[in-house]
Design a protein around this motif. Structure first.
Motif: not given
Length: 313
Positions: A80-84, A145-152, A183-187
């Protein structure tokens, strides 16, 4: 070639340099030490070019793995993009020593993969299923990478909550992060049926044991990605619990202060009421000194009360 469609052909050669070539009309005679990768992007007519011709692109997007004698194909949603949001899918058609990938728009995944892993490599000594697994592992890295951004962002938010320095209501940020994680979980969940089919023992009679090992490794990487998403989701909920605990603690402190202040005001009111009773005391015969003494006493009670409230906070 349909209008608006772009085609790029890469030849991985274990005995030479990986290079871009013209699309091949025949893939039956590619040597064992070479792999042919055809990258197709653009809004095509629904049919994939040779050597993936005869496959309906629209039907393949609906999910599942299609297996034939000399190839198998499937599709996965792009990262996904930055918005998920993810509005495209990557179709993979895998032969013995050739691979075709197709998408509506050019994918940053394939561009980065070619940029970092093309040249004097040994990819030509791999099989096409192994190359497809390598590409999908890079695909999973995009989700990480998206998950790491969320955790940061969660770590920064937790630090602000611990220090009580949040300038804005963290609930809005937590809501956005939770929505992105969902959204990431759904993808990622959309990969489940495809990964399960690729990891089946009876999948692909033409797949060799080494390729089955690679597909099993891919399934393990997928399950680790699912675990990471679940941990990220739990981290979002934990950050909410931390914020709720901080709010409750601040509320308790405020109630303690209000309680001490209320007791002090009550003592002042009681003292004023006692001296306001309708009878004479010897203390009032001096009038001015007595008044000053009462005011001083009230001030002393107020000072002690404020001191106790400040000390408790």
């Amino acid at each position: 070639m349909p209008k608006g469609e772009k085609v790029k052909a890469i030849l991985f050669d274990a005995n030479g340099m990986d290079r871009e070539i013209a699309p091949l009309a025949d893939v039956a005679h590619i040597p064992d030490k070479q792999i042919y990768w055809l990258i197709v992007s653009g809004q095509g007519a629904g049919k994939l070019p040779h050597p993936a011709d005869g496959i309906d692109r629209a039907a393949l997007r609906r999910g599942g793995v299609v297996v034939s004698d000399d190839r198998f194909c499937f599709s996965v949603p792009v990262a996904p993009n930055e918005g998920g949001h993810s509005e495209d899918a990557m179709i993979l058609v895998v032969g013995r020593n050739w691979l075709v990938t197709c998408s509506d728009a050019p994918l940053s995944l394939t561009e980065r993969y070619l940029e970092h892993d093309t040249g004097e490599t040994l990819k030509g000594s791999l099989t096409a299923p192994a190359l497809a697994v390598s590409l999908l592992l890079a695909h999973f890295d995009e989700f990480h990478t998206h998950l790491s951004a969320i955790e940061e962002k969660l770590d920064a938010l937790d630090e602000q909550v611990f220090r009580s320095r949040q300038r804005h209501d963290p609930l809005n940020t937590l809501a956005v992060l939770r929505r992105r994680a969902a959204r990431l979980r759904g993808l990622v969940a959309q990969h489940r049926s495809t990964i399960a089919a690729l990891d089946r023992p009876d999948f692909g009679p033409a797949v060799c044991e080494e390729d089955r090992h690679h597909l099993t490794h891919l399934a393990g990487a997928y399950h680790r990605l699912v675990d990471t998403i679940d941990r990220t989701r739990d981290a979002v909920l934990s950050s909410y619990d931390l914020y709720a605990t901080r709010v409750a603690q601040n509320t308790n402190r405020l109630l303690q202060r209000l309680t001490v202040i209320t007791v002090g005001i009550g003592l002042i009111g009681a003292l004023a009421g006692i001296f306001g009773m309708n009878f004479e005391l010897a203390l009032f015969k001096g009038e001015a000194p007595a008044f000053l003494m009462v005011v001083a006493g009230m001030a002393a009670i107020a000072t002690v009360t404020l001191f106790m409230a400040t000390r408790r906070s």
